[in-house]
Structure formats: C-alpha cells, structure tokens
Write a protein that holds these residues in place. Structure first.
Motif, PDB file in Angstrom:
ATOM      1  N   LYS A  13       0.807  -1.215   0.000  1.00 23.92           N
ATOM      2  CA  LYS A  13       0.000   0.000   0.000  1.00 23.92           C
ATOM      3  C   LYS A  13       0.848   1.275   0.000  1.00 23.92           C
ATOM      4  CE  LYS A  13      -3.883  -2.453   1.171  1.00 23.92           C
ATOM      5  NZ  LYS A  13      -3.897  -3.834   1.675  1.00 23.92           N
ATOM      6  N   ASP A  51      -3.209  -2.538   6.673  1.00 21.67           N
ATOM      7  CA  ASP A  51      -2.002  -1.963   6.093  1.00 21.67           C
ATOM      8  C   ASP A  51      -2.212  -0.588   5.451  1.00 21.67           C
ATOM      9  OD1 ASP A  51      -0.210  -3.975   6.825  1.00 21.67           O
ATOM     10  OD2 ASP A  51      -0.846  -5.245   5.163  1.00 21.67           O
ATOM     11  N   GLY A  77      -8.061  -9.109  -1.467  1.00 15.94           N
ATOM     12  CA  GLY A  77      -9.096  -8.857  -0.458  1.00 15.94           C
ATOM     13  C   GLY A  77     -10.147  -7.928  -1.026  1.00 15.94           C
ATOM     14  N   ASN A  78      -9.810  -6.629  -1.089  1.00 16.15           N
ATOM     15  CA  ASN A  78     -10.742  -5.643  -1.630  1.00 16.15           C
ATOM     16  C   ASN A  78     -10.597  -5.504  -3.148  1.00 16.15           C
ATOM     17  OD1 ASN A  78     -12.873  -4.005  -0.876  1.00 16.15           O
ATOM     18  ND2 ASN A  78     -11.621  -2.175  -0.666  1.00 16.15           N
TER      19      ASN A  78
HETATM   20  C1  LIG Z   1      -4.458  -4.895   1.404  1.00 14.57           C
HETATM   21  C2  LIG Z   1      -3.686  -6.134   1.378  1.00 14.57           C
HETATM   22  C3  LIG Z   1      -4.035  -7.194   0.525  1.00 14.57           C
HETATM   23  C4  LIG Z   1      -5.271  -7.163  -0.335  1.00 14.57           C
HETATM   24  O1  LIG Z   1      -5.183  -6.229  -1.382  1.00 14.57           O
HETATM   25  P1  LIG Z   1      -6.504  -5.711  -2.091  1.00 14.57           P
HETATM   26  O2  LIG Z   1      -6.075  -4.646  -3.027  1.00 14.57           O
HETATM   27  O3  LIG Z   1      -7.409  -5.212  -1.020  1.00 14.57           O
HETATM   28  O4  LIG Z   1      -7.099  -6.900  -2.784  1.00 14.57           O
HETATM   29  C5  LIG Z   1      -3.199  -8.298   0.481  1.00 14.57           C
HETATM   30  N1  LIG Z   1      -2.110  -8.387   1.248  1.00 14.57           N
HETATM   31  C6  LIG Z   1      -1.751  -7.400   2.097  1.00 14.57           C
HETATM   32  C7  LIG Z   1      -0.539  -7.564   2.924  1.00 14.57           C
HETATM   33  C8  LIG Z   1      -2.522  -6.242   2.188  1.00 14.57           C
HETATM   34  O5  LIG Z   1      -2.156  -5.263   3.036  1.00 14.57           O
END
Ligand SMILES: *Cc1c(COP(=O)(O)O)cnc(C)c1O
Length: 427
Positions: A98, A128, A240-241
């Motif tokens: 991120k 994160d 995830g998102n």
């Molecule tokens: C946010 C995050 C994800 C998921 O990423 P998305 O863009 O939300 O699908 C995976 N791994 C880590 C370590 C993250 O911080």
C-alpha cells in the motif's frame, strides 16, 4: 456525470455513491518495446491518459518521479530456473504494497490541494492501508488523516504501526470488523454536510489515485521479465478488496505483457461464489490468518464488472483460488523449508494457489506477489517455522515509537462527533 481526474482523486467516492471509473480506456500497446524502461517514465505513460490534458498534467512527471523513486519493488527468483519469482512490494516505509499507492496519492494531492484549505483524509483499513496513508501524509500541514481500523483484528505490530503517528494523524480503533469500518467511512462521505465541512477525501483502494499507480509495478515486472525471456509471466495476487488485482488486470488491458492472472483469496468467499454462480452477494467477513484480506464486501468488484461487463468474459479473464487457514499455514512452512525464506500470510495464499495448480501450469513463468513483509505478521509466521523473522529497519523505527489510539463504536453518530471535533475546527 464525467469529472476530471483531480476531482475524482480529491473526492475519492463518486457523488452518486458508486466508484469512479475511467470514461474511456486508452488503446492497448501491443509491443513491449513501446514502453520506457524507467519506472517513473512507465508511470507517466500509464497514467497520463487518465490524468488527461488539464492543468495538472504538466505536473505529472514531477509527481511520478517523486512517488516512484522512494523504494524499489524487486523481483526475486526462488527457483533455479528463474521461472518462479516473488515480486517484493514491501520495501516501503510501512512494509506493505500500500505504500506505493499512498505515496502517489500524497504527491498528487500535495500538488492539486489548495494550501489554504485543510483536507481530511478518511481511511478505513483492514490493517495496512491506514499506516501507509499515515506515513505518506504525516507532518504534511495541508492534510489531516483519520484512520478507522477493526480493533483486535489486525496483527499486534500492525496495530502499533496504525497508532504510532504524530500531530495530524488520528487513529480510531473500531469495535467491529473491516466492513464496519468501510461502512462508517462510506456513510461519512455520503453525509454531504459532514463531508463538505471536513473536506473529506478518501484514501482507500477505491480512490483512483491509489488504485491506478499500482499498475506500475505490474508493468515494470512484466516488462523486465518479458524483455529477458520473451515470455509473459502470470501473476498470482493475494486479494481482499480487489484493488491490487484490478490494477494488474488493467495493466494487461493496456497492453503490458501480463499472462494469466490468478487471484488468491483466503476463506472469505464473496468473489469465489460470484464467479461460480454469477450472483453477486456480499458476505459477512470471516477472520483469517491473512487478515488484511478479510473483506466480505469487496468494493472493487464493481470495477471488475465494469472492466468485464460480460460475465463469461470476466470468468475467462481471471482465475481465483480460495485458501483456508490450514493452507496458509502449510504454505508458510513449505516455503520456509524449500527456500529458508519467510512469507507473510497473505503472500502465502499466493504460494498456496501456485502449489494447487497442476504440474503443467506450474511449469510456466509465474510471479507471486509478495504484498507485505513477514515481520509485520510475526505472531502468525514465527510459530510455524520456529525461526524469528528479521525486522526491516523501517519497521523497527516505527515499532520504537509510542502508540496511541481512540476507541470508537461502529456507529455513524460516533464517527460524526469525532470528525466534528477534530476536523471542523479551523475550516
Ligand atoms: C491490502 C492487502 C491485501 C489485499 O489487497 P486488495 O487490493 O485489497 O485486494 C493483500 N495483502 C496485504 C498484505 C494487504 O495489506
């Protein structure tokens, strides 16, 4: 109603409650040689069609060189033939992917913002994002950051990292899960009076200013692999998102040499079920070891459906493997046994998804996306390998700071009062 790029980034969420998407997509480039080699130049070329020809466009080179030069995203080969590689996205200030999107957003908003008008960045985080945004904006006097994170549902080091900022960063520990945090944030943006009074800006992966720059590391990695081998690498992406995976799919659409795209999810199955049945139904979030991916209602699925309006096309554009906690644990152990290398639990979902492929498929060139440094998740990883994870310097510096946070009920009124107190004062 179309808006320009600056407006989309500064408001974050579209006024009708949906997400911003580009009005049109640039034509794809078919040749790898048509892309520059330097990361900041790749970024400029990828982003300039989205930024358009408005006043901000002449600042794009400076924004890109500022945001793209702070830390590298190296490819690390983990097998002898160099066909299986890790794309390490965790060398930034908070040791997760991120950081790149957050630093672009900070550089961009720093350029477009009116220095007279304090803005409030409101960010819901599954662990994160909040720290990355705080790191990117801490001490920046034109901005204030309010972080919402699910209390008790992030790792202890993540919790510390979310709460160790000074001055213009406020951290709220919400008694609820990530979806509660996201709902609170969306509710505040939808509250016109509140969002105007506090000049709210979103910094979630729904903000195109974070989402689009993430294309850059897919571009850089796929180009470097393709130029070296003549083969397009596939990517396995912990999801995830669905912001990071969306950026990869968009990069492929724009002509970058990206092969197959495999999304690795944890036990949260909204997307897996959607791809199976064609019916979109958000789910309650399930807590897993890969907690930054514990999302029951991933917002960027809306953008996925925009990119592939036809369901069958969507289904053939990507694959998804869902990994239960036991599979994550196994993957952490296997990776350590094979390579003496720790994976974070999220990266482990990608490795588990790769292990689950049939042998012929595994023979192809694959890049596993390493989304966080394992030291952020020492409480998950160390008991599985019985070996301590070395803490990278940037993380050690944050862990040495004192931490403070405020508890918040998952209630829109509680957030409203908090924002009115901290963010309406001088505006
Ligand atoms: C946010 C995050 C994800 C998921 O990423 P998305 O863009 O939300 O699908 C995976 N791994 C880590 C370590 C993250 O911080």
């Amino acid at each position: 109603m179309p808006v320009d790029f600056e407006t989309a980034i500064s408001s974050g969420v579209a006024p009708v409650g949906g997400l911003f998407v580009p009005a049109t997509l640039p034509a794809p480039r078919s040749e790898a040689t048509m892309w520059p080699e330097k990361r900041s130049e790749i970024a400029e070329e990828l982003l300039s069609p989205f930024v358009g020809a408005g006043a901000i466009s002449r600042h794009l080179p400076a924004i890109c060189s500022k945001a793209m030069s702070t830390f590298p995203s190296p490819l690390r080969a983990v097998d002898e033939a160099g066909k299986l590689q890790l794309l390490e996205l965790f060398h930034g200030p908070t040791a997760a992917f991120k950081d790149l999107g957050a630093s672009f957003l900070a550089a961009f908003l720093g350029q477009v913002a009116d220095p007279e008008e304090m803005q409030t960045i409101l960010v819901a985080t599954s662990g994160d994002t909040g720290a990355a945004v705080a790191a990117a904006f801490e001490g920046n006097s034109g901005f204030r950051v309010v972080i919402l994170y699910p209390d008790g549902l992030v790792s202890p080091r993540q919790a510390h990292q979310l709460s160790c900022w000074r001055g213009n960063v406020h951290t709220l520990a919400v008694s609820g899960d990530f979806d509660d945090c996201q709902r609170l944030a969306k509710g505040a943006f939808a509250d016109h009076a509140l969002s105007t009074a506090c000049r709210l800006t979103s910094a979630n992966s729904i903000n195109p200013g974070r989402l689009l720059p993430q294309m850059v590391y897919y571009a850089e990695a796929s180009l470097s692999h393709f130029r070296r081998t003549g083969r397009k690498p596939g990517f396995v992406i912990p999801t995830g998102n669905v912001g990071n995976a969306f950026a990869c799919l968009l990069a492929r659409r724009l002509g970058l040499p990206v092969g197959d795209v495999v999304l690795a999810a944890n036990a949260n199955r909204p997307l897996a079920d959607f791809l199976e049945t064609g019916r979109w139904e958000p789910r309650a979030t399930v807590a897993t070891l890969a907690s930054a991916m514990d999302v029951g209602n991933p917002s960027n699925v809306e953008r996925l459906r925009w990119l592939y309006p036809d369901f069958e096309e969507l289904r053939s554009a990507l694959q998804l493997t869902s990994i239960p906690d036991a599979g994550i644990e196994q993957a952490v152990r296997t990776a350590f046994a094979r390579w003496q290398h720790h994976l974070c639990p999220h990266t482990a979902t990608a490795f588990a998804a790769w292990c689950a492929m049939d042998e012929d498929t595994r023979e192809r060139d694959w890049i596993l996306v390493a989304t966080a440094h394992p030291a952020k998740f020492d409480t998950v990883v160390e008991p599985l390998t019985d070996v301590a994870v070395r803490i990278p310097d940037q993380l050690a510096r944050l862990l040495a700071r004192p931490a403070s946070r405020t508890s918040l009920a998952p209630d829109p009124h509680a957030l409203r009062s908090f924002l009115q107190e901290v963010a309406v004062d001088e505006c």
